[in-house]
Design a protein around this motif. Structure first.
Motif, mmCIF file in Angstrom:
data_model
loop_
_atom_site.group_PDB
_atom_site.id
_atom_site.type_symbol
_atom_site.label_atom_id
_atom_site.label_comp_id
_atom_site.label_asym_id
_atom_site.label_seq_id
_atom_site.Cartn_x
_atom_site.Cartn_y
_atom_site.Cartn_z
ATOM 1 N N GLY A 38 0.944 -1.218 0.004
ATOM 2 C CA GLY A 38 0.132 0.127 -0.093
ATOM 3 C C GLY A 38 0.881 1.308 -0.021
ATOM 4 N N SER A 177 -6.325 -5.932 6.283
ATOM 5 C CA SER A 177 -6.888 -4.638 6.062
ATOM 6 C C SER A 177 -5.868 -3.558 6.537
ATOM 7 C CB SER A 177 -8.372 -4.654 6.311
ATOM 8 O OG SER A 177 -8.766 -3.551 6.140
ATOM 9 N N ARG A 178 -5.803 -3.768 8.017
ATOM 10 C CA ARG A 178 -4.767 -2.747 8.561
ATOM 11 C C ARG A 178 -3.368 -2.465 7.837
ATOM 12 N NH1 ARG A 178 -5.838 -5.205 13.432
ATOM 13 N NH2 ARG A 178 -3.538 -5.568 13.734
ATOM 14 N N ALA A 180 -2.859 -2.940 4.625
ATOM 15 C CA ALA A 180 -3.077 -2.352 3.439
ATOM 16 C C ALA A 180 -2.957 -0.975 3.478
ATOM 17 C CB ALA A 180 -4.281 -3.052 2.829
ATOM 18 N N GLY A 181 -3.471 -0.381 4.724
ATOM 19 C CA GLY A 181 -3.824 1.166 4.746
ATOM 20 C C GLY A 181 -2.859 1.725 5.663
ATOM 21 N N ASP A 184 -0.792 5.218 4.539
ATOM 22 C CA ASP A 184 -1.845 5.718 3.589
ATOM 23 C C ASP A 184 -1.327 6.893 2.894
ATOM 24 O OD1 ASP A 184 -4.132 7.052 2.584
ATOM 25 O OD2 ASP A 184 -5.163 6.697 4.162
#
Length: 187
Positions: A38, A177-178, A180-181, A184
């Protein structure tokens, strides 16, 4: 002529992933690699495994060379430093601690300007731990946060995951999910 925001060049980011696990491909490294997927699209990344670049307990000489020089250069050339260390006795691994101990040496080197060159860089942490909960990582994250403060760096936070065996991360969609972001690009 005044510069507009659109005409100011944006510096792309360069991430140095410092892998401190004694086991290649372990949960911490796996978590860091998921998070790296990410990264902002215009960023670059380099991966340095401290087991492949062992530092002596005492520096070999007055001028960095060998593994020390590689790590120093990567640290200084990056905009973002990601310390990826498993939780060992409530802190970073021994290899990671030694790498951070070298920062004090680099601060003292007159021609390096380490403190000045670290100012404003981003410091991140990625760690997997086998037992307990996120509170057990407070000594690790506290040490890194204080290191960032000491050097006027930006503490960007820690990606934490409980994972004991290989495959534990992949079995938990919330962790993925954590990850992947975590980096940010809107930050």
């Amino acid at each position: 002529m005044t510069a507009t925001l659109a005409s100011v060049p944006v510096r792309s980011r360069s991430f140095a992933f410092i892998l401190g696990s004694p086991r290649s491909g372990g949960n911490t490294e796996t978590l860091a690699r998921y998070a790296a997927e990410g990264l902002p699209p215009d960023s670059t990344s380099g991966w340095l495994n401290l087991c492949d670049l062992p530092l002596p307990a005492q520096p070999a000489g007055p001028v960095p060379s060998g593994a020390e020089k590689v790590l120093l250069d990567a640290t200084l050339e990056s905009t973002d430093i990601v310390v990826a260390s498993p939780l060992h006795w409530y802190s970073v691994s021994a290899a990671t601690k030694l790498y951070l101990d070298y920062w004090a040496r680099w601060i003292a080197l007159p021609d390096v300007s380490f403190r000045e060159r670290m100012r404003g860089k981003n410091l991140w942490a990625v760690t997997a731990y086998a037992r307990g909960d996120d509170r057990d990582t407070e000594p690790l994250t506290g040490m890194l946060r204080r290191t960032a403060d000491y050097l006027a760096m930006e503490w960007r936070g820690a990606l934490l995951a409980r994972a004991h065996r290989p495959g534990d991360l992949e079995a938990d969609p919330a962790i993925l999910s954590r990850a992947a972001g975590f980096f940010d690009p809107r930050d």
